[in-house]
Scaffold this active site. Structure first.
Site, PDB file in Angstrom:
ATOM      1  N   HIS A  54      31.641  26.037  31.844  1.00  0.00           N
ATOM      2  CA  HIS A  54      33.047  25.864  31.477  1.00  0.00           C
ATOM      3  C   HIS A  54      33.865  25.691  32.752  1.00  0.00           C
ATOM      4  O   HIS A  54      33.450  26.121  33.840  1.00  0.00           O
ATOM      5  CB  HIS A  54      33.550  27.069  30.704  1.00  0.00           C
ATOM      6  N   GLU A  56      36.463  27.129  34.036  1.00  0.00           N
ATOM      7  CA  GLU A  56      36.801  28.314  34.826  1.00  0.00           C
ATOM      8  C   GLU A  56      35.591  28.832  35.597  1.00  0.00           C
ATOM      9  O   GLU A  56      35.715  29.227  36.764  1.00  0.00           O
ATOM     10  CB  GLU A  56      37.350  29.420  33.914  1.00  0.00           C
ATOM     11  N   CYS A  84      38.263  31.132  27.260  1.00  0.00           N
ATOM     12  CA  CYS A  84      37.433  31.673  26.185  1.00  0.00           C
ATOM     13  C   CYS A  84      36.918  33.057  26.595  1.00  0.00           C
ATOM     14  O   CYS A  84      37.078  33.469  27.746  1.00  0.00           O
ATOM     15  CB  CYS A  84      36.264  30.726  25.904  1.00  0.00           C
ATOM     16  N   CYS A  87      34.669  32.993  29.736  1.00  0.00           N
ATOM     17  CA  CYS A  87      35.420  32.740  30.958  1.00  0.00           C
ATOM     18  C   CYS A  87      36.299  33.932  31.331  1.00  0.00           C
ATOM     19  O   CYS A  87      36.457  34.236  32.516  1.00  0.00           O
ATOM     20  CB  CYS A  87      36.248  31.468  30.807  1.00  0.00           C
TER      21      CYS A  87
END
Length: 157
Positions: A54, A56, A84, A87
């Site tokens: 992801h 991040e 999310c 993250c």
């Protein structure tokens, strides 16, 4: 334009670039220290065949590599969308000063990125989760923890 808007826009541009390159979903992130971008990333789930890639997480890895540290003390995270649960875990472990985001998790859900199942599962008892989790007692595992506990030159984080 404020610094916050400048860095949010940089994160949004990362999201657009990664999406247009078919690297993953429309998510981007930059990490800032002392007014400079020290880490950046976009969602690379498809490009890397990695469900943890992801934006991040990619940006945290980049910033830590560039700063030669495993924590982001004094840094700010700017991300194109509310992080999310995975993250958020990575962000808390990295210990930045603050997180700024553009789109909300509800907006992400509306375009097909719904993390509600994870939020729901985390609130359940381990025995009630949809992916079975089993504890296997291991004397070797206990011994390793004991060794860590007694270690004199450990570096806590």
């Amino acid at each position: 334009m404020s610094d916050h808007q400048h860095f949010i826009n940089a994160a949004v541009r990362m999201s657009q670039q990664g999406m247009r390159n078919n690297e993953g979903g429309p998510f981007g992130c930059v990490i800032v220290k002392d007014g400079e971008i020290v880490g950046k990333g976009n969602n690379r789930v498809l490009a890397d065949n990695d469900p943890t890639a992801h934006a991040e997480v990619v940006a945290i890895r980049d910033a830590c590599k560039n700063l030669h540290t495993f924590q982001l003390t004094g840094c700010d995270v700017y991300t194109s969308c509310e992080p999310c649960p995975m993250c958020m875990g990575a962000i808390y472990w990295a210990r930045p000063r603050a997180v700024y985001y553009a789109n909300t998790r509800q907006q992400a859900a509306a375009i097909g990125f719904d993390d509600e199942v994870v939020y729901t599962e985390l609130q359940k008892e381990i025995t009630d989760r949809s992916i079975p989790m089993h504890c296997i007692i291991s004397e070797e595992a206990v011994a390793v923890f004991k060794e860590w506990e007694e270690r004199g030159n450990k570096h806590l984080y």
